[in-house]
Design a protein around this motif. Structure first.
Motif, PDB file in Angstrom:
ATOM      1  N   GLY A  21      -6.309  -8.892 -11.236  1.00 27.96           N
ATOM      2  CA  GLY A  21      -7.309  -7.835 -11.396  1.00 27.96           C
ATOM      3  C   GLY A  21      -7.360  -7.434 -12.859  1.00 27.96           C
ATOM      4  O   GLY A  21      -6.733  -8.046 -13.727  1.00 27.96           O
ATOM      5  N   GLN A 100     -10.343 -11.284  -9.699  1.00 25.67           N
ATOM      6  CA  GLN A 100     -11.438 -10.338  -9.450  1.00 25.67           C
ATOM      7  C   GLN A 100     -12.191 -10.083 -10.762  1.00 25.67           C
ATOM      8  O   GLN A 100     -13.225  -9.411 -10.757  1.00 25.67           O
ATOM      9  CB  GLN A 100     -10.884  -9.009  -8.917  1.00 25.67           C
ATOM     10  CG  GLN A 100     -10.118  -9.132  -7.608  1.00 25.67           C
ATOM     11  CD  GLN A 100      -9.402  -7.842  -7.285  1.00 25.67           C
ATOM     12  OE1 GLN A 100      -9.962  -6.954  -6.617  1.00 25.67           O
ATOM     13  NE2 GLN A 100      -8.167  -7.708  -7.751  1.00 25.67           N
ATOM     14  N   SER A 196      -5.470  -2.679  -8.438  1.00 29.61           N
ATOM     15  CA  SER A 196      -5.181  -1.477  -7.646  1.00 29.61           C
ATOM     16  C   SER A 196      -5.317  -1.775  -6.152  1.00 29.61           C
ATOM     17  O   SER A 196      -4.940  -0.973  -5.314  1.00 29.61           O
ATOM     18  CB  SER A 196      -6.160  -0.367  -8.035  1.00 29.61           C
ATOM     19  OG  SER A 196      -7.502  -0.806  -7.835  1.00 29.61           O
ATOM     20  N   GLY A 197      -5.916  -2.927  -5.817  1.00 20.62           N
ATOM     21  CA  GLY A 197      -6.004  -3.336  -4.420  1.00 20.62           C
ATOM     22  C   GLY A 197      -6.841  -2.405  -3.557  1.00 20.62           C
ATOM     23  O   GLY A 197      -6.540  -2.182  -2.391  1.00 20.62           O
ATOM     24  N   VAL A 199     -10.461  -2.573  -3.579  1.00 24.04           N
ATOM     25  CA  VAL A 199     -11.826  -3.071  -3.362  1.00 24.04           C
ATOM     26  C   VAL A 199     -11.786  -4.301  -2.463  1.00 24.04           C
ATOM     27  O   VAL A 199     -11.201  -5.331  -2.808  1.00 24.04           O
ATOM     28  CB  VAL A 199     -12.501  -3.393  -4.716  1.00 24.04           C
ATOM     29  CG1 VAL A 199     -13.877  -4.027  -4.497  1.00 24.04           C
ATOM     30  CG2 VAL A 199     -12.645  -2.125  -5.536  1.00 24.04           C
ATOM     31  N   ALA A 238       1.908  -6.673 -17.330  1.00 23.77           N
ATOM     32  CA  ALA A 238       1.913  -8.106 -16.994  1.00 23.77           C
ATOM     33  C   ALA A 238       2.288  -8.952 -18.203  1.00 23.77           C
ATOM     34  O   ALA A 238       3.014  -9.947 -18.080  1.00 23.77           O
ATOM     35  CB  ALA A 238       0.527  -8.505 -16.493  1.00 23.77           C
TER      36      ALA A 238
END
Ligand code: APR
Length: 253
Positions: A21, A100, A196-197, A199, A238
């Motif tokens: 993401g 994404q 953020s998980g 959508v 990350a």
């Protein structure tokens, strides 16, 4: 310290899925969407910029904003997270990269066959006939948020071009979603990096992998771990955590 179960899971992975993401591009200077203060949806109104209705109401506002985002991506460079993901593909027998993001930083870091669930800033298409011409960037440098720009016309049908991204209320590309869900079903390790998980349906991917028996790892300064087993967090950026994980597993940064 990278937990040993994670190091072993990566070393032994036969099929790893990397699901990214906006957070994976944050260290390249690309804004995420929901980080407080800096997130794009904290600063701009998604309903007037990221829906088909918004585009039809004001094509110049929408086109100008996405051209500003495209300019920011062209000015950015891949960061160590993108490069670690590209390096990982040379270390595991099979790797599927699902993003994404609509930037091309994974590709510019050397990743290939990237599954883009939400399209790409670099694939504008005609709103009417779907033609995908190459579009030179219309702005050398712009204020935050860009400015109103009339979308270029379509040489094929005379319609207007739109950004090649998936907007709220639109369906994801069916082949991309199918490939993502299939890889999640088949993998033995899934790294969820910088999302953020929230959508859907993209956010289904980690859960599909976990339910199919994979080890799931969330790489995020604020990770959300749901299950007590086979699910881990690498808490942090990350660009720092992924090179450390590769170093621990394979002796390379
Ligand atoms: N390293 C890893 N994760 C990070 C970093 C970083 N350096 N910086 C921020 N993050 C995390 C945040 O903690 C957050 O969990 O990245 C996540 C970004 O979340 P969002 O801004 O919601 O972005 P994303 O999850 O990609 O949004 C999904 O929403 O608006 C739509 O289409 C848009 O694809 C996007 C989708």
């Amino acid at each position: 310290m990278i937990p040993m179960p994670l190091v072993e899971a990566l070393r032994n992975a036969q099929h790893a899925v990397i699901f990214t993401g906006a957070g994976v591009s944050a260290e390249s200077g690309i804004s995420t969407f929901r980080d407080s203060l800096t997130g794009l949806w904290e600063r701009f109104d998604a309903t007037s910029l990221a829906t088909p209705e918004a585009y039809q109401a004001d094509p110049a506002l929408v086109w100008g904003w996405y051209e500003w985002r495209r300019m920011k991506v062209l000015q950015a460079q891949p960061n160590p997270a993108h490069r670690a993901i590209a390096a990982l593909a040379r270390r595991v027998p099979r790797l599927t990269l699902i993003t994404q993001n609509v930037d091309d930083l994974h590709e510019r870091a050397g990743s290939t066959e990237v599954i883009h669930l939400h399209g790409s800033l670099h694939q504008p298409r005609c709103f009417t006939c779907g033609a995908q011409p190459d579009v030179p960037l219309a702005m050398p440098d712009e204020p935050e948020g860009g400015r109103r720009l009339s979308p270029p016309g379509c040489a094929r049908c005379g319609g207007q071009l739109r950004p090649g991204v998936v907007w709220f209320g639109e369906s994801l590309p069916g082949d991309a979603l199918e490939a993502a869900f299939q890889a999640a079903q088949q993998c033995d390790l899934l790294l969820s990096v910088g999302t953020s998980g929230v959508v859907y349906p993209a956010a289904e991917v980690p859960g599909i992998a976990w339910r199919a028996g994979a080890v799931v790892v969330h790489v995020n300064p604020q990770p959300h771990v749901e299950h007590p087993e086979r699910e881990f967090a690498l808490t942090g950026a990350a660009g720092e955590q992924l090179p450390r994980l590769l170093e621990a597993a394979f002796g390379e940064g």
